[in-house]
Design a protein around this motif. Structure first.
Motif, mmCIF file in Angstrom:
data_model
loop_
_atom_site.group_PDB
_atom_site.id
_atom_site.type_symbol
_atom_site.label_atom_id
_atom_site.label_comp_id
_atom_site.label_asym_id
_atom_site.label_seq_id
_atom_site.Cartn_x
_atom_site.Cartn_y
_atom_site.Cartn_z
ATOM 1 N N HIS A 186 0.770 -1.150 0.066
ATOM 2 C CA HIS A 186 -0.047 -0.012 0.020
ATOM 3 C C HIS A 186 0.916 1.137 0.164
ATOM 4 C CE1 HIS A 186 -2.689 2.956 1.652
ATOM 5 N NE2 HIS A 186 -3.722 2.450 1.216
ATOM 6 N N PRO A 187 0.505 2.301 -0.534
ATOM 7 C CA PRO A 187 1.328 3.495 -0.844
ATOM 8 C C PRO A 187 1.730 4.083 0.651
ATOM 9 C CG PRO A 187 -0.769 3.997 -1.753
ATOM 10 C CD PRO A 187 -0.616 2.461 -1.515
ATOM 11 N N ARG A 188 0.721 4.014 1.424
ATOM 12 C CA ARG A 188 0.969 4.637 2.868
ATOM 13 C C ARG A 188 1.292 3.703 3.863
ATOM 14 N NH1 ARG A 188 -3.326 6.976 0.694
ATOM 15 N NH2 ARG A 188 -4.664 5.952 1.922
ATOM 16 N N GLY A 189 0.512 2.396 4.016
ATOM 17 C CA GLY A 189 0.591 1.538 5.142
ATOM 18 C C GLY A 189 1.418 0.295 4.772
ATOM 19 N N GLY A 190 2.075 0.209 3.736
ATOM 20 C CA GLY A 190 2.865 -0.718 3.195
ATOM 21 C C GLY A 190 2.200 -2.051 2.931
ATOM 22 N N TYR A 191 2.922 -3.057 3.115
ATOM 23 C CA TYR A 191 2.290 -4.469 2.908
ATOM 24 C C TYR A 191 1.305 -5.000 3.908
ATOM 25 C CZ TYR A 191 5.602 -5.824 -1.033
ATOM 26 O OH TYR A 191 6.290 -5.828 -2.127
ATOM 27 N N GLN A 192 1.517 -4.442 5.183
ATOM 28 C CA GLN A 192 0.500 -4.716 6.273
ATOM 29 C C GLN A 192 -0.731 -4.092 5.738
ATOM 30 O OE1 GLN A 192 2.023 -3.288 10.090
ATOM 31 N NE2 GLN A 192 0.915 -4.722 11.151
ATOM 32 N N LEU A 193 -0.829 -2.915 5.674
ATOM 33 C CA LEU A 193 -2.105 -2.374 5.290
ATOM 34 C C LEU A 193 -2.775 -2.947 3.976
ATOM 35 C CD1 LEU A 193 -4.283 -0.339 6.077
ATOM 36 C CD2 LEU A 193 -2.985 1.617 4.548
ATOM 37 N N ALA A 194 -1.784 -3.369 2.871
ATOM 38 C CA ALA A 194 -2.170 -4.004 1.838
ATOM 39 C C ALA A 194 -2.952 -5.233 1.869
ATOM 40 C CB ALA A 194 -1.058 -4.202 0.748
ATOM 41 N N ARG A 195 -2.376 -6.006 3.065
ATOM 42 C CA ARG A 195 -2.881 -7.322 3.483
ATOM 43 C C ARG A 195 -4.317 -7.319 4.065
ATOM 44 N NH1 ARG A 195 1.979 -8.703 6.428
ATOM 45 N NH2 ARG A 195 0.554 -8.717 8.081
ATOM 46 N N LEU A 196 -4.383 -6.081 4.938
ATOM 47 C CA LEU A 196 -5.661 -5.850 5.655
ATOM 48 C C LEU A 196 -6.940 -5.614 4.671
ATOM 49 C CD1 LEU A 196 -4.432 -4.114 9.001
ATOM 50 C CD2 LEU A 196 -5.415 -6.510 8.854
ATOM 51 N N GLU A 197 -6.636 -4.742 3.713
ATOM 52 C CA GLU A 197 -7.481 -4.409 2.622
ATOM 53 C C GLU A 197 -7.836 -5.678 1.858
ATOM 54 O OE1 GLU A 197 -6.392 -1.005 0.463
ATOM 55 O OE2 GLU A 197 -6.540 0.481 2.121
ATOM 56 N N ARG A 198 -6.906 -6.395 1.403
ATOM 57 C CA ARG A 198 -7.137 -7.684 0.786
ATOM 58 C C ARG A 198 -8.211 -8.440 1.695
ATOM 59 N NH1 ARG A 198 -4.160 -10.275 -3.067
ATOM 60 N NH2 ARG A 198 -3.523 -8.350 -3.808
ATOM 61 N N LEU A 199 -7.659 -8.450 2.920
ATOM 62 C CA LEU A 199 -8.409 -9.574 3.953
ATOM 63 C C LEU A 199 -9.965 -9.004 4.077
ATOM 64 C CD1 LEU A 199 -8.309 -12.001 6.191
ATOM 65 C CD2 LEU A 199 -7.783 -9.950 7.642
ATOM 66 N N LYS A 200 -10.240 -7.813 4.108
ATOM 67 C CA LYS A 200 -11.577 -7.466 4.089
ATOM 68 C C LYS A 200 -12.409 -7.599 2.988
ATOM 69 C CE LYS A 200 -10.250 -3.269 6.927
ATOM 70 N NZ LYS A 200 -10.283 -1.629 7.178
ATOM 71 N N LYS A 201 -11.755 -7.978 1.684
ATOM 72 C CA LYS A 201 -12.535 -8.104 0.885
ATOM 73 C C LYS A 201 -12.934 -9.951 0.656
ATOM 74 C CE LYS A 201 -10.532 -5.174 -2.593
ATOM 75 N NZ LYS A 201 -9.705 -5.047 -3.896
ATOM 76 N N HIS A 202 -12.078 -10.726 1.460
ATOM 77 C CA HIS A 202 -12.125 -12.105 1.639
ATOM 78 C C HIS A 202 -13.485 -12.167 2.665
ATOM 79 C CE1 HIS A 202 -9.303 -13.816 -0.796
ATOM 80 N NE2 HIS A 202 -8.503 -13.129 -0.376
ATOM 81 N N LEU A 203 -13.540 -11.320 3.697
ATOM 82 C CA LEU A 203 -14.267 -11.329 4.766
ATOM 83 C C LEU A 203 -15.619 -11.134 4.190
ATOM 84 C CD1 LEU A 203 -12.317 -9.744 7.817
ATOM 85 C CD2 LEU A 203 -12.924 -12.057 7.513
ATOM 86 N N ALA A 204 -15.931 -10.154 3.585
ATOM 87 C CA ALA A 204 -17.062 -9.642 2.881
ATOM 88 C C ALA A 204 -17.726 -10.644 1.990
ATOM 89 C CB ALA A 204 -16.907 -8.387 1.966
ATOM 90 N N ASN A 205 -16.841 -11.588 1.311
ATOM 91 C CA ASN A 205 -17.208 -12.619 0.375
ATOM 92 C C ASN A 205 -17.522 -14.012 1.137
ATOM 93 O OD1 ASN A 205 -17.090 -11.033 -1.989
ATOM 94 N ND2 ASN A 205 -14.961 -11.506 -2.162
#
Length: 347
Positions: A110-129
């Protein structure tokens, strides 16, 4: 749980071995420290009905928490999805896949939160599905630090008076949880957190980090900054060299953050004779055979690592300074906002 087993079947793997390291310094050496909070969180989720037999666990992890969840999922008959990144090395990925884990590897930070925030944003998509799936949320779940009460009790039983606790900081669970319980008996306990340059946990500008197991691109809710007396930053080269030193000097084959914790604890012990320090050593070195303990890999990825032998830290006046090597800052049990505002106003 069914006949396959219980979440408590791996409980005997959770407790550390307390190893004397000389001059009042001890190592609390774990097989896999993250088994404890992972089991504790899953048990609470089962009790509350958030997780049922055969249910799905979804989590973001770049290392040992993923392995702990995978081991427990196999015991408890749960499905597991892990969103990871580069720090999930090939060997660990193979082990997770062998345990039936579904892996989703994030390729870009992620441009601001690095891989950690990128992972969390991807995770939220999985949780929604995946409605009904359970998210342990290791970075913010209060059960993470709460789970470490029994570790604090064991350290007290085997060591007695503890004057200083040293360990790497990632999610904040182990250091803040153990320190909270130790200070019920030892309120003057010195808490030293270990971070690495490029980690935003204690105010450094965010950048790509070369060692997993500590630091982060976001500040987790479970990191209670007001508990820390000092923060030390070690470079990747220093951390890896410290792990090699721990293995060659003491025969302890542990992960890189363990070496860093022992290095700092020994320094504190030397500067505070007659006091007792405990270093948290979160996992054994087997996962790092092809990286941290492979000299060709280290030479290719971490330049000058074998010469990284700074004997004492450089004291800095702000956590935002450029940390070229082992550095320390007197945190003074203040919040992150307090420290950053006070150091900025003093310039």
């Amino acid at each position: 749980m069914d006949e396959r087993g219980s979440l408590r079947d791996l409980k005997s793997f959770e407790d550390p071995r307390i190893v004397p390291l000389g001059d009042g310094v001890y190592g609390a050496c774990f097989f896999l420290m993250k088994l404890l909070p992972a089991r504790y969180m899953l048990e609470r989720a089962v009790e509350s009905g958030q997780l049922t037999e055969g249910g799905t666990i979804c989590e973001s992890s770049s290392g040992t928490f993923a392995l702990a969840l995978a081991m427990l999922a196999a015991q408890g008959n749960f499905r597991l999805l892990i969103v990871g990144d580069w720090a999930l090395d090939v060997g660990l990925q193979r082990r997770l896949l062998a345990l039936g884990v579904e892996l989703d590897i994030v390729e870009e930070p992620h441009p601001r939160g690095g891989y950690q925030l990128a992972r969390l944003e991807r995770l939220k998509k999985h949780l929604a599905n995946r409605p009904g799936s359970y998210w342990p949320a290791q970075y913010s779940n209060p059960d993470n630090p709460l789970s470490y009460a029994k570790v604090a009790a064991q350290i007290i039983d085997e060591v007695g008076q503890i004057d200083c606790l040293v360990g790497a900081v990632g999610s904040g669970g182990s250091m803040c949880g153990i320190a909270h319980y130790l200070r019920l008996l030892f309120p003057e306990l010195v808490l030293i957190g270990i971070d690495t340059p490029g980690s935003v946990l204690f105010g450094q500008p965010g950048a790509l980090r070369q060692v997993s197991g500590l630091g982060g691109g976001i500040v987790p809710a479970n990191v209670d900054h007001s508990q820390f007396d000092e923060v030390h930053w070690l470079s990747a080269a220093e951390i890896i060299a410290a792990a090699h030193d721990l293995h060659s000097d003491r025969g302890l084959f542990m992960g890189p953050t363990s070496g860093a914790a022992v290095k700092v604890a020994r320094w504190w012990g030397e500067t505070h004779p007659g006091k007792t320090a405990v270093a948290l050593c979160p996992d054994e070195g087997h996962r790092y055979v092809d990286t941290v303990y492979d000299e060709s890999w280290v030479k290719a990825n971490i330049g000058g690592w074998s010469d990284a032998r700074r004997k004492r830290p450089l004291t800095v006046t702000s956590p935002t300074e450029n940390m070229a090597g082992w550095s320390r800052f007197g945190w003074g049990r203040r919040s992150l906002v307090e420290v950053l505002s006070q150091t900025m106003s003093s310039k």
